[in-house]
Design an enzyme around this catalytic site. Structure first.
Site, short mmCIF file in Angstrom:
data_model
loop_
_atom_site.label_atom_id
_atom_site.label_comp_id
_atom_site.label_asym_id
_atom_site.label_seq_id
_atom_site.Cartn_x
_atom_site.Cartn_y
_atom_site.Cartn_z
N ASP A 1 0.88 -1.14 0.00
CA ASP A 1 0.00 0.00 0.00
C ASP A 1 0.93 1.21 0.00
O ASP A 1 2.04 1.13 0.51
CB ASP A 1 -0.83 -0.05 1.28
N ASP B 1 -0.88 -0.43 6.25
CA ASP B 1 -0.87 0.15 7.59
C ASP B 1 -2.16 -0.14 8.34
O ASP B 1 -2.34 0.31 9.46
CB ASP B 1 -0.62 1.66 7.52
N ASP C 1 -7.27 -0.91 4.60
CA ASP C 1 -6.80 -2.05 3.83
C ASP C 1 -6.89 -3.38 4.57
O ASP C 1 -6.28 -4.36 4.16
CB ASP C 1 -5.40 -1.81 3.25
P1 ADP Z 1 -3.74 4.61 -0.06
O1 ADP Z 1 -4.28 3.61 -1.01
O2 ADP Z 1 -2.62 5.39 -0.68
O3 ADP Z 1 -3.35 4.04 1.25
P2 ADP Z 1 -6.40 5.44 0.76
O4 ADP Z 1 -7.06 4.27 0.11
O5 ADP Z 1 -6.42 5.48 2.23
O6 ADP Z 1 -4.92 5.67 0.23
O7 ADP Z 1 -7.06 6.77 0.22
C1 ADP Z 1 -7.12 7.02 -1.16
C2 ADP Z 1 -7.36 8.47 -1.45
O8 ADP Z 1 -8.63 8.85 -0.92
C3 ADP Z 1 -6.36 9.39 -0.80
O9 ADP Z 1 -5.25 9.59 -1.63
C4 ADP Z 1 -7.18 10.67 -0.65
O10 ADP Z 1 -7.18 11.38 -1.87
C5 ADP Z 1 -8.59 10.16 -0.40
N1 ADP Z 1 -8.93 10.11 1.03
C6 ADP Z 1 -9.13 9.00 1.76
N2 ADP Z 1 -9.46 9.31 3.03
C7 ADP Z 1 -9.42 10.65 3.11
C8 ADP Z 1 -9.64 11.59 4.17
N3 ADP Z 1 -9.96 11.21 5.42
N4 ADP Z 1 -9.52 12.91 3.87
C9 ADP Z 1 -9.18 13.30 2.64
N5 ADP Z 1 -8.96 12.48 1.62
C10 ADP Z 1 -9.07 11.16 1.82
MG MG Z 2 -3.78 3.17 3.14
#
Ligand code: ADP
Ligand code: MG
Length: 613
Positions: free
Chosen positions: A318, A508, A512
């Site tokens: 991730d 993390d 996920d």
């Molecule tokens: P990653 O796959 O990189 O771990 P996430 O799946 O957690 O990221 O989130 C994907 C995208 O969704 C982030 O890049 C962000 O743009 C948006 N996002 C998710 N949660 C939030 C939040 N609490 N506030 C703002 N944006 C968010």
């Molecule tokens: Mg993540």
């Protein structure tokens, strides 16, 4: 050394001297005299074996090691091999002694590794200090920790500053500086200053208890190799014992062969019929591997995961919080209709209950205190953002897809870092630009994985393609999948598995958990402090360092190598002795080496798995 070990050493010496003395007596030609004289050292060295054999007959455990040894040596007496009977028993007891010492030593080193359990807590109650066991302290109480003491409970520093030794938890040897307002975890050692801590979990839920539970429960999850040994042992011993019976009876009865000679060959079979070399050394190797991993801050929840880790060929990461720090800086604010300060305020309020790294960074950037009563209902859209009611108004904070889903068309190009959009229904309020940085150890982690034989590295992220590609290319990741929702991540991992890859997913634990659960091995980071991650994964890295993964894989391969060596060595030696014994080329001395000698060597080999490099 324990008393029981001293006693057995004394018995070995006495029976050895008595047997040597018997050699000097002029009794070589009298069976009766030999039997009478050599029975003495025989009982000195073997009375406990005989006694447990006798007891086991009544329990129906006739394939027990004591029973087999007793039959073999009594049989030796019966066919006139008096010195052999005593000597074999001495050899057997010596082997058992080494075995017990070796197992005890490795148990102790594992216990030392896991020596993070605090003995007591100094609590400030009613103006005085009292010392209690950590279980008796309740949430909200204040404890005092002096330099040199182990922190007994998780909490927050309310007075003082110090540096902490976290090495028992994370394997990280550099001390961490902590001051007022910062969280501290149980199991770490206070190195320098006197601190007061407000306790925020009970001992049962503390980091220390969770780690210890995890390691203790790991023994219940058996590897395939261990299950194989258990199944194998169930058939091996009876087969060899029946083989011994056939050997003793068939040639003399059917072909008129010499009874004594064939009984002796049968006794050799009985001596190598115990699979204890494997039954003890294989689980010990896994136990050692798990212990060695925990010493470097990698908690493995079971031998089956350690075994699986050694077979991994694809590592899927991730992005946020795993390869990158996940600690974003707000670098710019572009507001429409409201002022910059107002936009940051709205965003911080909306994000204040989320533990997503983006949310926490925005809250951190907001300089004032958050008044929780201004916030109403919150719904999270995993992988996109969230919606929270602030001052009665629905505020959406998240990525472009979230804005699109409420009918706001964002045409603005993504910036170099990341962009968080803020909108209400029908109205775009602006965006906040944030930047995340790659962890210093990520590049090395990917390189070491490749050098360690991993065929493919993959990065999954919910972030935009631009950001994903910039980071992926910098780290030399093979495949990059951007703009994913949590369920898309599961689909990709499933596809990799369906293609025959053995997949580890590293995340993390935020958004996920389903992927962690679906992968062949789910590895979570930052175990200190994050419950979700510990629950959902098979392996927990106690700190955030992704380069621990290749070290853990290396250790798992080493453990499996040791397990294979022991299986091949033990079965090989026993097999050869069985063949030589049946053909009349092996004697009892060789046979007893095939039993305890092999076990001792296998156990010493198993102990190598404790060393983490
Ligand atoms: P990653 O796959 O990189 O771990 P996430 O799946 O957690 O990221 O989130 C994907 C995208 O969704 C982030 O890049 C962000 O743009 C948006 N996002 C998710 N949660 C939030 C939040 N609490 N506030 C703002 N944006 C968010
Ligand atoms: Mg993540």
């Amino acid at each position: 050394m324990k008393k029981k070990h001293k006693i057995i050493i004394a018995r070995i010496l006495i029976s050895f001297l008595l047997t040597a003395a018997a050699l000097l007596l002029p009794i070589k030609d009298s069976y009766i005299a030999l039997l009478a004289v050599l029975s003495i050292p025989y009982f000195v060295i073997g009375y406990d074996v005989l006694w447990s054999a006798l007891r086991n007959i009544f329990h129906g455990q006739i394939f027990d090691e004591n029973f087999l040894m007793a039959i073999a040596t009594v049989g030796a007496f019966a066919i006139g091999e008096y010195y052999e009977a005593v000597g074999v028993m001495i050899f057997y007891q010596t082997g058992e002694l080494f075995q017990s010492l070796a197992v005890g030593k490795s148990r102790r080193s594992i216990a030392e590794l896991m020596d993070i359990r605090p003995d007591s807590a100094t609590v400030l109650r009613d103006g005085g200090e009292i010392t209690l066991s950590p279980e008796e302290v309740s949430v909200g109480e204040v404890i005092l920790v002096r330099p040199g003491e182990r922190i007994p409970l998780d909490g927050e520093i309310i007075e003082g500053a110090t540096s902490l030794d976290l090495s028992a938890l994370t394997g990280e040897s550099l001390p961490a500086d902590k001051g007022v307002g910062e969280a501290v975890v149980s199991g770490s050692v206070n190195l320098s200053g006197l601190i007061k801590i407000r306790v925020n979990t009970t001992f049962g839920d503390s980091t220390v208890s969770r780690i210890l539970d995890l390691v203790e429960n790991s023994a219940t999850k058996k590897s395939k190799a261990e299950n194989f040994i258990t199944r194998f042992a169930r058939y091996y011993t009876p087969c060899v014992v029946f083989g011994a019976m056939a050997l003793a009876l068939i040639p003399p009865l059917l072909f008129g062969a010499e009874w004594i000679e064939w009984i002796e060959r049968a006794l050799i079979f009985l001596m190598v019929s115990c699979p204890c070399a494997l039954v003890i050394s294989v689980p010990l190797s896994f136990f050692g591997g798990i212990g060695g991993a925990s010493r470097m801050g990698v908690l493995i929840k079971g031998a089956n995961y350690l075994e699986m880790l050694s077979k991994i060929d694809t590592v899927v990461f991730d992005k946020t919080g795993t390869l990158t720090r996940g600690s974003f800086e707000v670098v710019d604010i572009h507001s429409e209709r409201v002022s910059k300060e107002e936009l940051l305020e709205i965003a911080a309020y909306a994000e204040s209950f989320s533990n997503h790294p983006i949310a926490r960074s925005i809250v951190r950037a907001y300089p004032h205190e958050i008044k929780k009563e201004r916030i109403g209902k919150i719904s999270e859209y995993a992988g996109m953002g969230l919606c929270a009611t602030v001052d009665g108004k629905e505020i959406y904070v998240g990525n472009r897809s979230l804005m699109n889903s409420i009918g706001l068309d964002i045409s603005l190009g993504e910036s170099h870092g990341g962009t968080v959009h803020i909108g209400t229904s029908g109205e775009y309020l602006g965006h906040i630009e944030i930047s995340d940085s790659i962890k210093p150890s990520s590049k090395r982690a990917i390189k070491e994985l490749r050098e360690g034989g991993i065929e493919k590295t993959v990065m999954l992220t919910g972030d935009s393609r631009r950001v994903a590609e910039r980071i992926g290319n910098e780290l030399n990741i093979d495949d990059i999948y951007p703009e994913l929702l949590p369920e898309d991540k599961v689909t990709i991992v499933e596809k990799l598995i369906a293609n025959g890859n053995k997949v580890a997913f590293v995340g993390d634990g935020i958004n996920d958990a389903p992927v962690l659960a679906r992968a062949d091995v789910g590895i979570s980071m930052g175990g200190v402090g994050s419950d979700a991650a510990i629950e959902a994964s098979d392996i927990v890295l106690m700190d955030d360092d992704p380069s621990k993964i290749s070290r853990a894989i290396k250790l798992s391969k080493k453990t499996m190598r040791i397990v294979r060596q022991n299986i091949i060595f033990a079965l090989g030696v026993k097999g050869i002795i069985l063949i030589l014994g049946a053909l009349g080329y092996a004697n009892m001395w060789v046979a007893v080496f095939g039993d305890v000698g092999v076990a001792v060597i296998a156990i010493f080999n198993a102990m190598r798995s404790l060393k983490s490099n």
